[in-house]
Design an enzyme around this catalytic site. Structure first.
Site, PDB file in Angstrom:
ATOM      1  N   GLY A   1      29.083  55.641  15.649  1.00  0.00           N
ATOM      2  CA  GLY A   1      30.045  56.456  15.973  1.00  0.00           C
ATOM      3  C   GLY A   1      30.204  56.494  17.541  1.00  0.00           C
TER       4      GLY A   1
ATOM      5  N   THR B   1      23.976  52.412  25.915  1.00  0.00           N
ATOM      6  CA  THR B   1      23.041  51.036  25.244  1.00  0.00           C
ATOM      7  C   THR B   1      22.769  51.452  23.957  1.00  0.00           C
ATOM      8  OG1 THR B   1      21.031  50.082  25.522  1.00  0.00           O
ATOM      9  CG2 THR B   1      21.133  52.700  26.018  1.00  0.00           C
ATOM     10  N   HIS B   2      22.604  50.425  23.172  1.00  0.00           N
ATOM     11  CA  HIS B   2      22.133  50.242  21.621  1.00  0.00           C
ATOM     12  C   HIS B   2      20.674  50.297  21.731  1.00  0.00           C
ATOM     13  CE1 HIS B   2      26.053  50.947  19.893  1.00  0.00           C
ATOM     14  NE2 HIS B   2      26.467  49.685  20.453  1.00  0.00           N
TER      15      HIS B   2
ATOM     16  N   TYR C   1      26.743  61.624  13.950  1.00  0.00           N
ATOM     17  CA  TYR C   1      28.352  61.494  13.764  1.00  0.00           C
ATOM     18  C   TYR C   1      28.862  62.344  12.583  1.00  0.00           C
ATOM     19  CZ  TYR C   1      32.513  58.797  12.798  1.00  0.00           C
ATOM     20  OH  TYR C   1      33.809  58.308  12.455  1.00  0.00           O
TER      21      TYR C   1
ATOM     22  N   PHE D   1      40.366  60.223  15.168  1.00  0.00           N
ATOM     23  CA  PHE D   1      40.394  58.939  14.707  1.00  0.00           C
ATOM     24  C   PHE D   1      41.923  58.192  14.766  1.00  0.00           C
ATOM     25  CE2 PHE D   1      41.599  56.052  11.179  1.00  0.00           C
ATOM     26  CZ  PHE D   1      40.654  54.959  11.337  1.00  0.00           C
TER      27      PHE D   1
ATOM     28  N   MET E   1      42.735  57.638  18.582  1.00  0.00           N
ATOM     29  CA  MET E   1      42.125  56.387  18.851  1.00  0.00           C
ATOM     30  C   MET E   1      42.556  55.279  18.368  1.00  0.00           C
ATOM     31  SD  MET E   1      38.291  58.243  19.516  1.00  0.00           S
ATOM     32  CE  MET E   1      37.566  56.494  19.964  1.00  0.00           C
TER      33      MET E   1
ATOM     34  N   PHE F   1      39.292  47.268  15.228  1.00  0.00           N
ATOM     35  CA  PHE F   1      37.975  47.686  15.781  1.00  0.00           C
ATOM     36  C   PHE F   1      37.829  49.280  15.463  1.00  0.00           C
ATOM     37  CE2 PHE F   1      35.867  49.621  19.745  1.00  0.00           C
ATOM     38  CZ  PHE F   1      34.576  48.818  19.672  1.00  0.00           C
TER      39      PHE F   1
ATOM     40  N   GLY G   1      36.790  55.959  10.464  1.00  0.00           N
ATOM     41  CA  GLY G   1      36.692  57.305  11.125  1.00  0.00           C
ATOM     42  C   GLY G   1      36.420  58.444  10.038  1.00  0.00           C
TER      43      GLY G   1
END
Length: 333
Positions: free
Chosen positions: A81, A144-145, A229, A265, A268, A289, A293
């Site tokens: 998310g 960052t992940h 999310y 959603f 975007m 990509f 949503g």
């Protein structure tokens, strides 16, 4: 739908979704990528987190990154998310001004830069994402992940951290579609392959449950805001207001309305700057990509057998991190 023989082998421990043989390099937009998803050198284990090629090549400089107290760092597991939240935070930082969603001609990933990301393995020092973040004017916004132990110490101590968790079943599905569209990964496997990569901690940024638990454990720290999310989708306006106040902003009703509308959603998906419709490394014919949503989308894709295997994995991993994850439950339904 019946599972494939290869998936049955995986469940019985007789196979691996990742090859033990070197993969074939691929050329994408004039850049050579030596290691693809099936390659044994695609992942390295770095401070408790699996990091993929070529991102791991910048980790030495990521480790020594210095944060400021007015930095905002968005942290999430892969495909949990983050894209919605990066847009929300961007708009909050611009007081809900709709004009900011044009991103000054840039795309959204160039606005909240992904600290360990590099789009080419041969990127010279000074042009990588970690270098660009260092050059940003304050106050900085980046993402960052990386798991808790792999996040630079100065970020954990100084930056305002917004952590977003997503349920593992939807994360697996979103990962599958994303990897299928990501040209440098050259992924040609199945949803079951991705699921088994998660189960075996052989997917980027795994172990999954440890990633979530490590931030949930620290959720009471003043500089960490822990969100999910799924809860955000259920009450987006309240979450946006919560994030804004965490960042020191008191938004008007009109400003909140703007953010709710433009970070939805549908908005975007239609925004080419967000949906990366022209990104050279993404194959939108494989998957857009901005794809779903929603949450619970996994029900459209999991077989009964796959769901049972993932449920067993979730139960096992939640037991491993039970003390750190106490009081938290994933919303999969």
């Amino acid at each position: 739908m019946n599972s494939s023989p290869s998936f049955n082998n995986l469940l019985n421990g007789n196979d691996s979704p990742r090859s033990s043989r070197p993969g074939t390099p691929v050329m994408v937009d004039g850049t050579k990528f030596d290691y693809t998803y099936q390659d044994p050198d695609f992942l390295v284990f770095h401070k408790g987190t699996m990091v993929n090629y070529p991102y791991y090549e910048s980790l030495t400089d990521v480790d020594t990154f210095e944060a400021y107290e007015d930095d905002v760092c968005l942290i999430s597991f892969l495909k949990a998310g983050r894209n919605m939240f990066r847009a929300i935070i961007h708009m909050i930082r611009h007081d809900g001004d709709p004009a900011c969603m044009a991103f000054d001609g840039k795309v959204l990933p160039d606005v909240d830069t992904y600290l360990e990301f590099t789009d080419r393995p041969d990127a010279p020092i000074g042009t990588r994402t970690v270098d660009k973040v260092k050059q940003q004017p304050r106050p900085r916004f980046y993402a960052t992940h990386l798991g808790y132990e792999a996040v630079p110490k100065s970020i954990l101590e100084k930056a305002k951290i917004i952590y977003v968790a997503g349920n593992p079943k939807d994360v697996i599905v979103s990962t599958y579609f994303f990897f299928s569209s990501l040209k440098p990964f050259a992924f040609s496997g199945t949803l079951e392959d991705i699921a088994m990569s998660y189960i075996n901690d052989k997917a980027p940024y795994t172990p999954f449950h440890k990633h979530v638990a490590s931030f949930w454990k620290h959720r009471d720290r003043d500089n960490i805001l822990f969100l999910t999310y799924e809860d955000t989708l259920m009450n987006c306006r309240a979450t946006i207001d919560h994030v804004a106040k965490f960042l020191g902003k008191n938004l008007t009703d009109e400003q909140l309305d703007n953010i709710v509308s433009l970070c939805s959603f549908d908005s975007m998906r239609k925004n080419k700057k967000v949906n990366k419709t022209t990104h050279a490394q993404l194959d939108h014919s494989a998957s857009p990509f901005i794809r779903s949503g929603t949450y619970g989308n996994w029900k459209k894709h999991f077989t009964i057998e796959l769901n049972e295997a993932v449920d067993r994995w979730i139960k096992k991993e939640e037991h491993k991190v039970a003390s750190d994850l106490e009081g938290f439950r994933f919303r999969c339904e």
